[in-house]
Design an enzyme around this catalytic site. Structure first.
Site, PDB file in Angstrom:
ATOM      1  N   LYS A  29     -78.508 -24.363 -49.355  1.00  0.00           N
ATOM      2  CA  LYS A  29     -77.744 -23.955 -48.213  1.00  0.00           C
ATOM      3  C   LYS A  29     -76.438 -24.532 -48.039  1.00  0.00           C
ATOM      4  O   LYS A  29     -75.529 -23.724 -47.649  1.00  0.00           O
ATOM      5  CB  LYS A  29     -78.517 -24.361 -46.979  1.00  0.00           C
ATOM      6  CG  LYS A  29     -79.808 -23.735 -46.586  1.00  0.00           C
ATOM      7  CD  LYS A  29     -80.669 -23.995 -45.411  1.00  0.00           C
ATOM      8  CE  LYS A  29     -81.940 -23.128 -45.115  1.00  0.00           C
ATOM      9  NZ  LYS A  29     -82.655 -23.472 -43.741  1.00  0.00           N
ATOM     10  N   LYS A  57     -87.939 -14.927 -50.785  1.00  0.00           N
ATOM     11  CA  LYS A  57     -88.806 -15.285 -49.628  1.00  0.00           C
ATOM     12  C   LYS A  57     -88.311 -14.257 -48.323  1.00  0.00           C
ATOM     13  O   LYS A  57     -87.172 -13.970 -48.346  1.00  0.00           O
ATOM     14  CB  LYS A  57     -88.614 -16.533 -49.003  1.00  0.00           C
ATOM     15  CG  LYS A  57     -89.552 -16.765 -47.711  1.00  0.00           C
ATOM     16  CD  LYS A  57     -89.387 -18.158 -47.353  1.00  0.00           C
ATOM     17  CE  LYS A  57     -89.969 -18.400 -46.039  1.00  0.00           C
ATOM     18  NZ  LYS A  57     -89.726 -19.792 -45.459  1.00  0.00           N
ATOM     19  N   LYS A  71     -86.312 -14.764 -41.916  1.00  0.00           N
ATOM     20  CA  LYS A  71     -86.035 -14.299 -40.705  1.00  0.00           C
ATOM     21  C   LYS A  71     -84.321 -14.387 -40.429  1.00  0.00           C
ATOM     22  O   LYS A  71     -84.096 -13.626 -39.367  1.00  0.00           O
ATOM     23  CB  LYS A  71     -86.571 -14.743 -39.813  1.00  0.00           C
ATOM     24  CG  LYS A  71     -86.557 -16.428 -39.645  1.00  0.00           C
ATOM     25  CD  LYS A  71     -87.415 -16.916 -38.359  1.00  0.00           C
ATOM     26  CE  LYS A  71     -87.222 -18.558 -38.463  1.00  0.00           C
ATOM     27  NZ  LYS A  71     -87.901 -19.121 -39.626  1.00  0.00           N
TER      28      LYS A  71
END
Length: 332
Positions: free
Chosen positions: A112, A197, A200
């Site tokens: 990230k 993955k 969301k």
């Protein structure tokens, strides 16, 4: 009695991956066999650039979806992290126990922070330290088990290390927890990119089935899922990640074994159709219950208020004990 803690981060709308990888097991199993706490970890959503109003809205939606998916506040504790101050109180004490090197080795921090730098954004300090806040979330409650997906296992290992180190230095204070994972669909992958993955917060949404998707929207996404070269239906995550992902989803919905299910299909189309049917059947009751709960906001408010009060009562004695152990004087 075994105590369980787990949570969801309100950085996007909850997905089929969240449901199959975590929430359904919480509702069907974990809340009934243990003293269970389930939390919307809204403080974790602040580690990257965010819209405050959206965080509030998604936190509310996530809590409502947990209830819609079957979490029963008469059986378990459902609450929002920021409404229990003990999480932040304990996080700083644990930061004084962790090391810079441990946190910089976290895989999610590496990924990230690299994304933030590539986008020209600064890397917030909280992105580095949030695994310690996650450890505080867990350790504040004397947690025995932490149901997590594969991507969070490293953070639970850090939590275990911090608990052991604190206990050795300052006296036994924390239970050392363990991670637990579902046998099937611990990590549901993106339908358009089955090597990633189903997240969301992804910008591209064509491969993500959201819990609140209309039935035909969910069906269309699954029918358009990327498969693999060849035509034989085999469960092979390396050679056929797209087919393996569909088999994982179908097996998780129906309770079967993905490798065994593969033998029942002669074509990708038939597999997609059955997977779409199973997903729609799973999600329709959740959508209906969510609509009913949204129409009764006072009930949701009451559940979250009572959940936070119950959680605070469980966490405060242990956090106060940690303060005394490390040399501080708890308030009051």
């Amino acid at each position: 009695m075994t105590r369980i803690f787990s949570g969801v981060k309100p950085t996007g709308h909850l997905t089929l991956g969240n449901c199959l990888g975590a929430v359904r097991r919480w509702a069907e199993d974990d809340q009934h066999r243990a003293d269970a706490l389930f939390c919307v970890v809204d403080l974790h959503a602040l580690t990257v650039e965010h819209d405050p109003a959206r965080v509030r809205r998604l936190s509310r939606q996530a809590a409502t979806l947990l209830l819609a998916a079957g979490l029963n506040p008469a059986v378990c504790t459902v609450f929002v992290q920021s409404q229990v101050d003990e999480h932040v109180r304990l996080a700083y004490v644990l930061e004084c126990t962790a090391t810079d090197g441990e946190l910089r080795r976290m895989i999610q921090y590496k990924e990230k922070s690299a994304q933030a730098r590539a986008a020209g954004d600064g890397v917030r300090l909280s992105l580095l330290t949030y695994p310690v806040l996650m450890a505080a979330d867990i350790l504040a409650y004397g947690t025995d088990e932490v149901p997590v997906g594969d991507d969070q296992t490293q953070h639970v290992e850090l939590t275990r290390d911090l608990a052991v180190r604190f206990n050795q230095r300052y006296g036994h204070t924390f239970v050392v927890p363990r991670a637990t994972r579902p046998v099937v669909a611990a990590r549901v992958m993106d339908l358009q990119d089955p090597t990633s993955k189903m997240g969301k917060s992804h910008a591209a949404t064509a491969g993500i089935v959201y819990l609140l998707d209309e039935p035909e929207v969910a069906r269309k996404k699954i029918m358009r899922a990327v498969t693999d070269s060849g035509s034989e239906v085999e469960y092979d995550r390396e050679a056929k990640p797209g087919v393996a992902n569909l088999l994982d989803v179908l097996a998780a919905c129906e309770g079967g074994d993905p490798a065994e299910l593969a033998g029942a299909y002669a074509s990708y189309g038939a597999l997609k159709k059955d997977t779409a049917d199973a997903v729609v059947e799973l999600l329709c009751p959740v959508r209906e219950r969510h609509a009913a709960l949204t129409a009764d906001p006072a009930y949701v408010d009451r559940v979250l208020k009572e959940g936070a009060e119950r959680a605070r009562g469980m966490a405060r004695p242990r956090v106060d004990a940690a303060y005394r152990a490390i040399g501080l004087r708890p308030a009051g």
